[in-house]
Every structure is written in structure tokens, then in C-alpha cells.
Motif scaffolding. Structure first.
Motif, PDB file in Angstrom:
ATOM      1  N   LEU A 120       0.827  -1.209   0.000  1.00 34.90           N
ATOM      2  CA  LEU A 120       0.000   0.000   0.000  1.00 34.90           C
ATOM      3  C   LEU A 120       0.861   1.258   0.000  1.00 34.90           C
ATOM      4  CD1 LEU A 120      -2.788  -1.102   2.505  1.00 34.90           C
ATOM      5  CD2 LEU A 120      -3.056  -0.656   0.057  1.00 34.90           C
ATOM      6  N   VAL A 121       1.949   1.244   0.756  1.00 36.78           N
ATOM      7  CA  VAL A 121       2.864   2.389   0.772  1.00 36.78           C
ATOM      8  C   VAL A 121       3.425   2.625  -0.631  1.00 36.78           C
ATOM      9  CG1 VAL A 121       5.104   3.219   1.599  1.00 36.78           C
ATOM     10  CG2 VAL A 121       3.463   2.210   3.206  1.00 36.78           C
ATOM     11  N   GLU A 122       3.873   1.557  -1.262  1.00 40.87           N
ATOM     12  CA  GLU A 122       4.443   1.679  -2.611  1.00 40.87           C
ATOM     13  C   GLU A 122       3.397   2.157  -3.613  1.00 40.87           C
ATOM     14  OE1 GLU A 122       6.795  -1.070  -5.946  1.00 40.87           O
ATOM     15  OE2 GLU A 122       6.138  -1.952  -4.046  1.00 40.87           O
ATOM     16  N   GLU A 123       2.192   1.600  -3.537  1.00 41.26           N
ATOM     17  CA  GLU A 123       1.135   1.990  -4.479  1.00 41.26           C
ATOM     18  C   GLU A 123       0.720   3.448  -4.274  1.00 41.26           C
ATOM     19  OE1 GLU A 123      -0.175   0.333  -7.112  1.00 41.26           O
ATOM     20  OE2 GLU A 123       1.448  -1.068  -6.697  1.00 41.26           O
ATOM     21  N   LEU A 124       0.616   3.883  -3.022  1.00 40.93           N
ATOM     22  CA  LEU A 124       0.254   5.274  -2.745  1.00 40.93           C
ATOM     23  C   LEU A 124       1.310   6.223  -3.297  1.00 40.93           C
ATOM     24  CD1 LEU A 124      -1.499   7.430  -1.485  1.00 40.93           C
ATOM     25  CD2 LEU A 124      -0.416   6.965   0.726  1.00 40.93           C
ATOM     26  N   GLN A 125       2.574   5.905  -3.094  1.00 39.15           N
ATOM     27  CA  GLN A 125       3.647   6.744  -3.624  1.00 39.15           C
ATOM     28  C   GLN A 125       3.579   6.829  -5.149  1.00 39.15           C
ATOM     29  OE1 GLN A 125       6.990   4.694  -1.873  1.00 39.15           O
ATOM     30  NE2 GLN A 125       7.132   6.126  -0.154  1.00 39.15           N
ATOM     31  N   LYS A 126       3.267   5.710  -5.792  1.00 44.04           N
ATOM     32  CA  LYS A 126       3.167   5.698  -7.248  1.00 44.04           C
ATOM     33  C   LYS A 126       2.018   6.588  -7.728  1.00 44.04           C
ATOM     34  CE  LYS A 126       5.129   1.126  -8.260  1.00 44.04           C
ATOM     35  NZ  LYS A 126       4.817  -0.228  -8.775  1.00 44.04           N
TER      36      LYS A 126
ATOM     37  N   PRO B 197      -0.357   5.538 -11.625  1.00 41.97           N
ATOM     38  CA  PRO B 197      -1.389   4.635 -11.114  1.00 41.97           C
ATOM     39  C   PRO B 197      -1.319   3.277 -11.786  1.00 41.97           C
ATOM     40  CG  PRO B 197      -2.347   6.161 -12.680  1.00 41.97           C
ATOM     41  CD  PRO B 197      -0.924   6.611 -12.465  1.00 41.97           C
ATOM     42  N   SER B 198      -1.594   2.228 -11.018  1.00 43.32           N
ATOM     43  CA  SER B 198      -1.569   0.880 -11.570  1.00 43.32           C
ATOM     44  C   SER B 198      -2.940   0.518 -12.126  1.00 43.32           C
ATOM     45  CB  SER B 198      -1.163  -0.120 -10.484  1.00 43.32           C
ATOM     46  OG  SER B 198      -2.097  -0.088  -9.415  1.00 43.32           O
ATOM     47  N   LEU B 199      -2.946  -0.504 -12.968  1.00 44.82           N
ATOM     48  CA  LEU B 199      -4.195  -1.025 -13.524  1.00 44.82           C
ATOM     49  C   LEU B 199      -4.157  -2.542 -13.458  1.00 44.82           C
ATOM     50  CD1 LEU B 199      -4.890   1.072 -16.767  1.00 44.82           C
ATOM     51  CD2 LEU B 199      -6.150   1.140 -14.629  1.00 44.82           C
ATOM     52  N   SER B 200      -5.142  -3.139 -12.820  1.00 40.92           N
ATOM     53  CA  SER B 200      -5.252  -4.593 -12.814  1.00 40.92           C
ATOM     54  C   SER B 200      -5.714  -5.052 -14.191  1.00 40.92           C
ATOM     55  CB  SER B 200      -6.272  -5.041 -11.765  1.00 40.92           C
ATOM     56  OG  SER B 200      -7.585  -4.680 -12.178  1.00 40.92           O
TER      57      SER B 200
END
Length: 246
Positions: free
Chosen positions: A121-127, A133-136
Motif C-alpha cells: 500500500l505504501v508503494e502503491e500510494l507513492q506511485k 497509477p496501476s491497472l489490474s
């Protein structure tokens, strides 16, 4: 000067967890406001149930909004925040596209899955804050379906490819509204990136397959987010979500 962060979450344990995630993600001094429901969040934003949130130079820079609220859907608040300069992130326990794609249409800049590990979650928030933003795979398929639907109505999608000091400033649904003729669809590179994402490839794998740098892949994803925001009306997305839930 501290960064103002609003966390909208009815579960006290989850709120505390998200506060930890934000603190770990950034070195800035952070001023947290915690809201246990939509009504409390609107009070913190100084708006009523049907009002748009207005930009405020001293306002919130980051807003985390859980999609499942005791007094309604978090999508309602995201729609009210459309056009607000804060970075808006949908949080949820549900990873399916039926929950997440409407949030992106309502203006979320990204999403966090609360069941992910703390470090993830920390890594995703920073991104997300850096504009990555990531996409599943499921969400990528929804993006493809959305833009190909626009293409079928005369848009410009190229379907030739196969089936906090650093804070900046988002079954297949039919496209919403009537997109203007000058609104851009996906170009061939963006379409290619989404197709690879829909098949489960990682950013690095996609970069290698396309012969480009990994950050160029991220740039294409950011462009797709921007185009979704251009083509989507938050109010229409919210109404469509309500109709599909009835």
C-alpha cells in the motif's frame, strides 16, 4: 507547512491503518482529518450533499475515500470532488472492476486495496502521487471496452492491436454521454499497453515487448487516465452505477 489529508473510512481500525500508510509514504508534516461517514467528510469539506467541492488553497491535498460508507456510496463524494485539485484515491476491500471502474470514472486518481500488505500500500500510494497509477487486468479490460465502445460510435480508437511536497495536482459499460468529435480516443500505443495489461503482463514486461522504457509505459497509462476523465461525466457514472445496483 503541513499537508492536509482527509481519510473517509467508517472502520476505526482501517482508518488508523490508512493513517500509518500515509505517514510511512511521505516525509512531509501531515495534518490528518478523519471522517467516519460521508456526512462527516462533507462537513470537513464545507459542502452539502449536492454541492461540488471548491478548490481551496489551504484545503486538502490528498483524499482517501472508502467506497462502502454507512450513509451511502463513496462514489457520491468522489463525484462531488470532480475538478477538485486534491489527489483523490478510492479505497476498498473489493478488487473487482464493478467497484473500481466507476470510481475512476467519478474522478479517482487511483485506488488502493485495503487487504494488500502494508508495504504494498505504501508503494502503491507513492506511485499514485507521482502520477503512476496501476491497472489490474480486469480494470484494463474495462478501459478497453469503454474506449472501443466510443470507437463504435464514431470515435478515434485504434483497435488494430489484438484483442506530499511532491504531490501533483484517475461486463463492459457503454460510454457515457455523447463524446465531442475533438475528444481524443486511444492511440495505437495506448491501446497496445492496455491490451498487454489486460492479459496480465507487468510494466517491465510490457516495456520489453514494446521496445520502450518502463517510464514510457507509465506515461501511456497516465494518458489513458486523462482521456477517461475527458470522456466521463462523474454524475452520469454515478447514475449508471446506481442503475446497475438496483
Amino acid at each position: 507547512m503541513s499537508i492536509r489529508v482527509l481519510i473517509v473510512e467508517d472502520n476505526a481500525v482501517a482508518r488508523s491503518f490508512l493513517v500509518r500508510v500515509v505517514r510511512e509514504s511521505f516525509s512531509d508534516e501531515i495534518d490528518f482529518t478523519e471522517a467516519r461517514d460521508l456526512d462527516s467528510a462533507r462537513q470537513a469539506l464545507g459542502i452539502g450533499p449536492s454541492q461540488r467541492a471548491r478548490p481551496d488553497p489551504k484545503g486538502f491535498r490528498l483524499i482517501l475515500c472508502d467506497l462502502e460508507q454507512p450513509d451511502g456510496s463513496g462514489l457520491e463524494l468522489l463525484a462531488q470532488l470532480a475538478g477538485h485539485p486534491a489527489i483523490k484515491i478510492a479505497t476498498t476491500l473489493h478488487c473487482d472492476d464493478d467497484h473500481l471502474f466507476p470510481a475512476l470514472q467519478c474522478g479517482a486518481d487511483g485506488y488502493l486495496l485495503k487487504e494488500d500488505r502494508f508495504e504494498v500500500l505504501v508503494e502503491e500510494l507513492q506511485k499514485i502521487v507521482r502520477g503512476q497509477p496501476s491497472l489490474s487486468p480486469a480494470i484494463a479490460r474495462r478501459f478497453l471496452g469503454f474506449f472501443r465502445g466510443i470507437d463504435n460510435r464514431g470515435g478515434s480508437v485504434d483497435s488494430s492491436f489484438g484483442s506530499l511536497s511532491e504531490f501533483g495536482g484517475r461486463t463492459l459499460p457503454a460510454p457515457l454521454g455523447s463524446p465531442a468529435a475533438d475528444m481524443p480516443g486511444l492511440n495505437s500505443r495506448e491501446n497496445e499497453v492496455l491490451t498487454y495489461l489486460a492479459k496480465g503482463f507487468t510494466i517491465k514486461e510490457i516495456a520489453r515487448l514494446m521496445g520502450i522504457k518502463w517510464f514510457a509505459v507509465n506515461d501511456h497509462i497516465k494518458a489513458v487516465y486523462r482521456k477517461l476523465a475527458q470522456h466521463s461525466s462523474p454524475d452520469e457514472a454515478l447514475e449508471l452505477h446506481r442503475l446497475t445496483r438496483d
